[in-house]
Design a protein around this motif. Structure first.
Motif, mmCIF file in Angstrom:
data_model
loop_
_atom_site.group_PDB
_atom_site.id
_atom_site.type_symbol
_atom_site.label_atom_id
_atom_site.label_comp_id
_atom_site.label_asym_id
_atom_site.label_seq_id
_atom_site.Cartn_x
_atom_site.Cartn_y
_atom_site.Cartn_z
ATOM 1 N N PHE A 127 0.814 -1.213 0.000
ATOM 2 C CA PHE A 127 0.000 0.000 0.000
ATOM 3 C C PHE A 127 0.850 1.266 0.000
ATOM 4 O O PHE A 127 0.357 2.350 -0.313
ATOM 5 C CB PHE A 127 -0.938 -0.005 1.210
ATOM 6 N N MET A 128 2.130 1.142 0.340
ATOM 7 C CA MET A 128 3.032 2.289 0.307
ATOM 8 C C MET A 128 3.533 2.582 -1.103
ATOM 9 O O MET A 128 3.901 3.717 -1.417
ATOM 10 C CB MET A 128 4.235 2.031 1.227
ATOM 11 N N MET A 129 3.552 1.577 -1.960
ATOM 12 C CA MET A 129 4.104 1.744 -3.301
ATOM 13 C C MET A 129 3.423 2.853 -4.107
ATOM 14 O O MET A 129 4.103 3.674 -4.738
ATOM 15 C CB MET A 129 4.072 0.418 -4.055
ATOM 16 N N PRO A 130 2.068 2.944 -4.122
ATOM 17 C CA PRO A 130 1.456 4.049 -4.871
ATOM 18 C C PRO A 130 1.829 5.424 -4.338
ATOM 19 O O PRO A 130 1.898 6.391 -5.105
ATOM 20 C CB PRO A 130 -0.054 3.786 -4.709
ATOM 21 N N ILE A 131 2.076 5.526 -3.029
ATOM 22 C CA ILE A 131 2.465 6.820 -2.459
ATOM 23 C C ILE A 131 3.844 7.235 -2.970
ATOM 24 O O ILE A 131 4.063 8.389 -3.368
ATOM 25 C CB ILE A 131 2.449 6.750 -0.919
ATOM 26 N N PHE A 132 4.787 6.278 -2.986
ATOM 27 C CA PHE A 132 6.109 6.575 -3.529
ATOM 28 C C PHE A 132 6.021 6.871 -5.023
ATOM 29 O O PHE A 132 6.737 7.739 -5.533
ATOM 30 C CB PHE A 132 7.061 5.408 -3.256
ATOM 31 N N ALA A 133 5.162 6.129 -5.724
ATOM 32 C CA ALA A 133 4.977 6.381 -7.155
ATOM 33 C C ALA A 133 4.420 7.784 -7.390
ATOM 34 O O ALA A 133 4.819 8.474 -8.335
ATOM 35 C CB ALA A 133 4.048 5.329 -7.762
ATOM 36 N N ALA A 259 -0.358 5.547 -9.257
ATOM 37 C CA ALA A 259 -1.001 4.365 -8.691
ATOM 38 C C ALA A 259 -0.993 3.211 -9.688
ATOM 39 O O ALA A 259 -0.753 2.049 -9.313
ATOM 40 C CB ALA A 259 -2.435 4.697 -8.276
ATOM 41 N N CYS A 260 -1.230 3.520 -10.953
ATOM 42 C CA CYS A 260 -1.249 2.476 -11.985
ATOM 43 C C CYS A 260 0.148 1.905 -12.231
ATOM 44 O O CYS A 260 0.313 0.694 -12.396
ATOM 45 C CB CYS A 260 -1.821 3.034 -13.287
ATOM 46 N N VAL A 261 1.162 2.768 -12.231
ATOM 47 C CA VAL A 261 2.540 2.305 -12.429
ATOM 48 C C VAL A 261 2.983 1.429 -11.272
ATOM 49 O O VAL A 261 3.686 0.433 -11.456
ATOM 50 C CB VAL A 261 3.495 3.511 -12.594
ATOM 51 N N ALA A 262 2.574 1.776 -10.041
ATOM 52 C CA ALA A 262 2.974 1.007 -8.871
ATOM 53 C C ALA A 262 2.532 -0.441 -8.969
ATOM 54 O O ALA A 262 3.209 -1.349 -8.479
ATOM 55 C CB ALA A 262 2.398 1.649 -7.606
ATOM 56 N N VAL A 263 1.405 -0.691 -9.621
ATOM 57 C CA VAL A 263 0.874 -2.054 -9.734
ATOM 58 C C VAL A 263 1.168 -2.676 -11.096
ATOM 59 O O VAL A 263 1.470 -3.865 -11.188
ATOM 60 C CB VAL A 263 -0.653 -2.053 -9.488
ATOM 61 N N GLY A 264 1.104 -1.879 -12.157
ATOM 62 C CA GLY A 264 1.221 -2.433 -13.505
ATOM 63 C C GLY A 264 2.525 -2.149 -14.214
ATOM 64 O O GLY A 264 2.711 -2.597 -15.347
ATOM 65 N N GLY A 265 3.443 -1.402 -13.592
ATOM 66 C CA GLY A 265 4.705 -1.104 -14.255
ATOM 67 C C GLY A 265 4.555 -0.033 -15.317
ATOM 68 O O GLY A 265 3.552 0.684 -15.382
#
Length: 339
Positions: A127-133, A259-265
């Motif tokens: 859940f932290m990944m989209p914030i960093f993205a 948010a999309c990059v954090a999950v889908g690259g």
């Protein structure tokens, strides 16, 4: 009046057809894969009477992956539509302008320093990944507009600066990848190519709140996008705080892309193609353009994911490469047409 009614009717028909295509593609994608499941068995499994193997394949692997594809497709499509409206540039796209690369670099740095292994992500870090993205995407957008500003931002300068920022962040990505162990390096490479690698429900929950909040907010701001398309002088004359609205919309676009990059690259060209196709089908009024763009983006990524999973099965082609193979020729066509 009759012409307006016909226009609304045609727009409704177009979006209904897009929705039907999404449903058909979704059902076909449930059937297809390395393990093929007959349509009747899919229906039985969805209603709770399938075999344990079919339940595992559908509910633990295919369904979350396909839901993620729909969410990312809609998010990137809307993100591209916002960028094109804010910049008044039909070539704007979060992947081309370097926003995706900035978000991707931030995520890779997060993984490199705080995780050590992409295979050991905990629930909190997911859940932290989209914030960093988002942080990386905002930084990229700030650099692009700062460097492109010279008494204003022209479409050509915006594209050129965006391509340069994209290349710079790409170099940074390679530096951090080279410092990873071989296993993490390969996983990062596949992910950055645009792979829906987080095919589980935790990753669906990661991106879902961003989509549910930011897309309706963008719909709410549709009238602002319409006015911005008239030009800064006209928008100011109509009482719109141009720079304030532009910053809000830009941040919304970056949030969706991050948010999309954090999950889908790194999935490029989707944010470019989807708004253009929607504009051709339903016109340029953003109240209709935005939902049509979301539907087209979702449909395109769902089809690309289905192709990537099945074309060379059991091997898999990253969905970003499939989208790029379809979108790059369209980008070249637009460059030739614009210039």
């Amino acid at each position: 009046m009759e012409m307006i009614k016909n226009t609304y009717r045609n727009q409704f028909i177009v979006m209904a057809i897009l929705f039907i295509f999404i449903l058909i593609t979704f059902f076909l994608s449930l059937n297809l894969g390395h393990i093929k499941i007959a349509p009747l068995e899919v229906i039985q499994t969805l209603f709770g009477s399938g075999t344990s193997e079919n339940k595992l394949v559908l509910f633990d692997f295919r369904l979350p992956r396909m839901v993620i594809a729909l969410l990312i497709g809609a998010g990137l499509g809307i993100s591209g539509a916002i960028l094109q409206g804010v910049s008044q540039n039909g070539l704007a796209d979060p992947g081309i302008l370097g926003i995706n690369a900035g978000a991707g670099l931030a995520v890779v740095i997060f993984i490199f320093f705080f995780q050590g292994s992409m295979t050991s992500l905990g629930t909190l870090s997911i859940f932290m990944m989209p914030i960093f993205a988002l942080i990386g995407g905002v930084f990229a957008a700030f650099l692009i507009y700062t460097l492109a500003w010279k008494g204003g931002v022209t479409p050509t300068r915006l594209i050129l600066v965006g391509i340069g920022i994209n290349a710079a962040f790409g170099a940074g990505l390679i530096i951090f990848q080279l410092k990873m162990n071989p296993n993490d390096f390969m996983q990062a490479t596949v992910w950055l190519s645009g792979s829906i690698w987080g095919a589980n429900w935790k990753f669906v929950l990661t991106v879902l709140p961003w989509i549910l909040i930011l897309i309706p907010f963008t719909m709410y701001k549709a009238s602002s996008l319409n006015v911005l398309n008239l030009g800064d002088e006209m928008a100011t004359g109509l009482g719109v705080a141009v720079e304030k609205e532009r910053r809000i919309l830009l941040l919304t676009s970056v949030g969706l892309a991050g948010a999309c990059v954090a999950v889908g690259g790194g999935i490029s060209f989707l944010g470019l193609v989807a708004p253009h196709l929607a504009r051709r089908l339903v016109g340029s009024k953003h109240q209709v353009l935005l939902p049509a763009t979301a539907l087209i983006g979702a449909l395109l990524l769902l089809v690309a994911d289905m192709i990537g999973r099945n074309l060379l099965a059991p091997s898999e082609i990253p969905v970003g490469l499939v989208v790029s193979a379809l979108g790059a020729p369209y980008f070249i066509y637009l460059l030739i047409k614009v210039n």
